[in-house]
Motif scaffolding. Structure first.
Motif, mmCIF file in Angstrom:
data_model
loop_
_atom_site.group_PDB
_atom_site.id
_atom_site.type_symbol
_atom_site.label_atom_id
_atom_site.label_comp_id
_atom_site.label_asym_id
_atom_site.label_seq_id
_atom_site.Cartn_x
_atom_site.Cartn_y
_atom_site.Cartn_z
ATOM 1 N N ALA A 75 0.830 -1.206 0.000
ATOM 2 C CA ALA A 75 0.000 0.000 0.000
ATOM 3 C C ALA A 75 0.865 1.256 0.000
ATOM 4 O O ALA A 75 0.596 2.199 -0.757
ATOM 5 N N GLU A 76 1.904 1.276 0.810
ATOM 6 C CA GLU A 76 2.797 2.432 0.846
ATOM 7 C C GLU A 76 3.500 2.632 -0.495
ATOM 8 O O GLU A 76 3.692 3.759 -0.937
ATOM 9 N N ASN A 78 2.335 1.820 -3.412
ATOM 10 C CA ASN A 78 1.399 2.044 -4.515
ATOM 11 C C ASN A 78 0.402 3.162 -4.277
ATOM 12 O O ASN A 78 -0.471 3.391 -5.121
ATOM 13 N N VAL A 79 0.522 3.864 -3.185
ATOM 14 C CA VAL A 79 -0.456 4.903 -2.860
ATOM 15 C C VAL A 79 -0.507 5.980 -3.936
ATOM 16 O O VAL A 79 -1.588 6.490 -4.263
ATOM 17 N N GLN A 80 0.623 6.323 -4.532
ATOM 18 C CA GLN A 80 0.627 7.346 -5.583
ATOM 19 C C GLN A 80 -0.146 6.881 -6.818
ATOM 20 O O GLN A 80 -0.816 7.675 -7.473
ATOM 21 N N VAL A 82 -2.729 4.871 -6.765
ATOM 22 C CA VAL A 82 -4.138 4.949 -6.378
ATOM 23 C C VAL A 82 -4.615 6.399 -6.454
ATOM 24 O O VAL A 82 -5.691 6.679 -7.007
#
Length: 104
Positions: A75-76, A78-80, A82
């Protein structure tokens, strides 16, 4: 958060209570019982001068913690992506909204 704390090392109740801000002793006790019942943690009573209860992860709890950590790292990382997808979606929705309102 309880599993995260116990993933670092086994802890006594008071140590957990100190490290987990925003949780009452009653709620912490309830959550620990649920985790023990579900097989994620063990509870060991040490009877020295003072009775102390120590909590530790089981192999199931450790495996869960590793899986959760993998998800957190994903998640950290791939947050950008998203956020970019959300902005693109919102931009398309904003362009289409006036047309939808005219149809109604």
């Amino acid at each position: 958060m309880i599993i995260y704390r116990l993933h670092q090392h086994s802890q006594h109740f008071n140590e957990l209570k100190k490290n987990l801000t925003g949780i009452s002793p009653k709620v912490l006790s309830q959550k620990l019982k649920i985790l023990e019942r579900d097989g994620f943690i063990t509870r060991t009573i040490h009877e020295n001068n003072v009775i102390r209860v120590e909590y530790a992860l089981t192999s199931l709890g450790f495996e869960f913690a590793q899986t959760a950590l993998s998800f957190k790292l994903w998640a950290e990382g791939n947050v950008q992506h998203v956020i970019r997808a959300q902005k693109q979606f919102d931009a398309i929705q904003a362009k289409n909204e006036p047309a939808l309102l005219q149809e109604a």
